[in-house]
Design an enzyme around this catalytic site. Structure first.
Site, PDB file in Angstrom:
ATOM      1  N   HIS A  63      26.854  37.442  43.889  1.00 21.43           N
ATOM      2  CA  HIS A  63      28.153  36.788  43.941  1.00 21.43           C
ATOM      3  C   HIS A  63      29.216  37.732  44.521  1.00 21.43           C
ATOM      4  CE1 HIS A  63      26.885  33.696  40.653  1.00 21.43           C
ATOM      5  NE2 HIS A  63      26.334  33.463  41.833  1.00 21.43           N
ATOM      6  N   ASP A  65      32.335  38.316  44.011  1.00 21.39           N
ATOM      7  CA  ASP A  65      33.253  39.102  43.186  1.00 21.39           C
ATOM      8  C   ASP A  65      32.622  40.402  42.713  1.00 21.39           C
ATOM      9  OD1 ASP A  65      31.611  37.345  41.611  1.00 21.39           O
ATOM     10  OD2 ASP A  65      32.814  37.800  39.842  1.00 21.39           O
ATOM     11  N   ASP A 213      26.452  39.796  34.936  1.00 20.79           N
ATOM     12  CA  ASP A 213      26.718  38.456  34.417  1.00 20.79           C
ATOM     13  C   ASP A 213      25.428  37.855  33.874  1.00 20.79           C
ATOM     14  OD1 ASP A 213      29.165  38.965  35.464  1.00 20.79           O
ATOM     15  OD2 ASP A 213      29.188  37.308  36.891  1.00 20.79           O
ATOM     16  N   HIS A 271      34.248  41.812  32.211  1.00 23.67           N
ATOM     17  CA  HIS A 271      34.272  40.502  32.885  1.00 23.67           C
ATOM     18  C   HIS A 271      35.149  39.543  32.072  1.00 23.67           C
ATOM     19  CE1 HIS A 271      32.505  37.149  35.322  1.00 23.67           C
ATOM     20  NE2 HIS A 271      32.324  38.141  36.195  1.00 23.67           N
TER      21      HIS A 271
END
Length: 329
Positions: A63, A65, A213, A271
Site C-alpha cells: 500500500h 502509505d 497492518d 498506525h
C-alpha cells in the site's frame, strides 16, 4: 539491545502531528527501515539518526502509505549520500510497485547511481544475519497478497562462568574463546574440558516484532510469543470493530489482547487514525494490557531482554501516555 525510532505513526494519511508509517530499527552497527511512507526522509533528519548506513529496508505490504516515501529517499541516497548499495525486502506486489517507482519515475529508466538489490520476502526464512542478531519474516493477513511482519531477534547465548574455568585451571587466552564458541579444549596436563563445564544456562536475546497492518491476530501468536516489544497497528477502537473488520485492520483492544495472551513485555501501538484522541487509544488498550504505549512521531526507545524499554527523552509536548497509568477508567 535494539533501538526503535518511530518516524511516522499515522494511519493511511498524515495528520498535523503524525507522518505516514515508517520505523527505524538500530541494531549493532546496522540500521534498518520498516516501511517508508511519504515524508520519511525528512523525519529521519528530524530524528537525528541521519542517513548513514540506513540501507536495509523491509516492506510490510504494497500500500502506498507504507512505501511512497522510497522514491524521494532513494533519489537522495543515489545523488547526495555516500551510500554504496541499497537492499530492499518485500512481498512480490510491494517489490513490483517499488521497481516501477524507481525505474520509471525516479530514475526514468536510467541506471541508478548506486546498486539497488531487491529480495522477495519469504516467511520463516533468514533474511538478514548480523553478528549477534537475525531478521526473519512471518505472514500476516491484510488486504492483498504477500503481507508480512518482521522479527528482529538477538542470538541466544550461554554466559561464560569464569569462576568455574578458573577452578578447572583453564588459562586465559584462546582456550576460553574456543569454549565460548562451543568447542572442547585439551589442557597442557592432558585433561579435556567441555563447554558444558564452563557455560551457564541458555539466555534468550531481545526480541522485537513489527507486524505492519493486520486484519486479524489469531494467526500471529507463534511469531509474537514472548516478544520484548511488539509494534502493531491500532487503527480503530472497539466501538468501530465492525469497520475495522471490513477494511482489514484491528482495534486497540485486539492488539492488547494479543500482547496479553502472548506474554509480550511491552506493546507499542502505531498506525493511529485521526478520528481518535490519543488518550482514547491508550485507555482502551491499558484496560487489558498495562504496558502499552501509543507511539508518537520521533519517539525513540531502547529495547532490552531483561527490563522494560527505556525511552530516550526528547523535547516536546506533554505526552498523554504519562497521564494514564491505570488499566481501567
Amino acid at each position: 539491545m535494539f533501538e526503535l525510532v518511530f518516524l511516522g505513526t499515522s494511519a493511511s494519511a498524515p495528520s498535523i502531528h503524525r507522518g505516514l508509517p515508517s520505523l527505524a530499527i538500530l541494531a549493532e552497527e546496522q540500521r534498518f527501515l520498516v516501511d517508508c511512507g511519504e515524508g520519511t526522509q525528512r523525519q529521519i533528519l528530524r530524528s537525528g539518526i541521519g542517513f548513514k548506513r540506513l540501507n536495509h529496508i523491509f516492506l510490510t505490504h504494497a500500500h502506498l502509505d507504507h512505501l511512497l516515501g522510497l522514491g524521494g529517499l532513494l533519489s537522495t541516497f543515489g545523488r547526495w549520500e555516500a551510500m554504496e548499495e541499497i537492499h530492499i525486502w518485500g512481498g512480490l506486489p510491494a517489490i513490483e510497485r517499488i521497481q516501477s517507482l524507481v525505474y520509471e519515475v525516479v530514475f526514468r529508466k536510467e541506471t541508478p547511481p548506486l546498486p539497488i538489490y531487491f529480495y522477495r520476502t519469504m516467511p520463516d526464512k533468514l533474511l538478514f544475519k548480523g553478528r549477534k542478531f537475525s531478521v526473519r519474516a512471518f505472514p500476516v493477513h491484510h488486504r492483498g497478497r504477500e503481507c508480512y511482519g518482521y522479527i528482529f531477534e538477538e542470538d541466544s547465548r550461554r554466559p561464560f562462568l569464569a569462576d568455574r574455568a578458573e577452578a578447572l585451571g583453564v588459562p586465559m587466552g584462546p582456550e576460553r574463546s574456543r569454549l565460548v564458541a562451543g568447542q572442547a579444549v585439551t589442557l597442557d596436563d592432558g585433561r579435556t574440558i567441555n563447554p558444558d563445564q564452563v557455560l551457564g544456562q541458555l539466555i534468550r536475546g531481545a526480541k522485537v516484532v513489527v507486524t505492519g497492518d493486520v486484519a486479524q491476530t489469531n494467526n500471529l501468536h507463534a511469531a509474537v510469543q514472548d516478544a520484548d516489544a511488539l509494534v502493531i497497528e491500532s487503527t480503530y477502537l472497539d466501538e468501530h470493530a465492525d469497520i475495522a473488520e471490513q477494511v482489514g485492520h484491528i482495534t486497540a483492544r485486539q492488539a492488547a489482547e494479543l500482547a496479553r495472551d502472548c506474554n509480550v513485555k511491552y506493546l507499542f501501538l502505531t498506525h493511529i487514525s485521526r478520528r481518535y484522541r490519543e488518550f482514547e487509544v491508550i485507555r482502551e488498550a491499558r484496560r487489558l494490557f498495562s504496558n502499552t504505549y501509543v507511539a508518537r512521531d520521533l519517539d525513540h526507545f531502547a529495547v532490552f531482554r531483561d527490563r522494560l524499554p527505556q525511552k530516550i527523552k526528547r523535547r516536546g509536548a506533554k505526552d498523554a501516555n504519562d497521564d494514564l497509568v491505570e488499566t481501567g477508567e
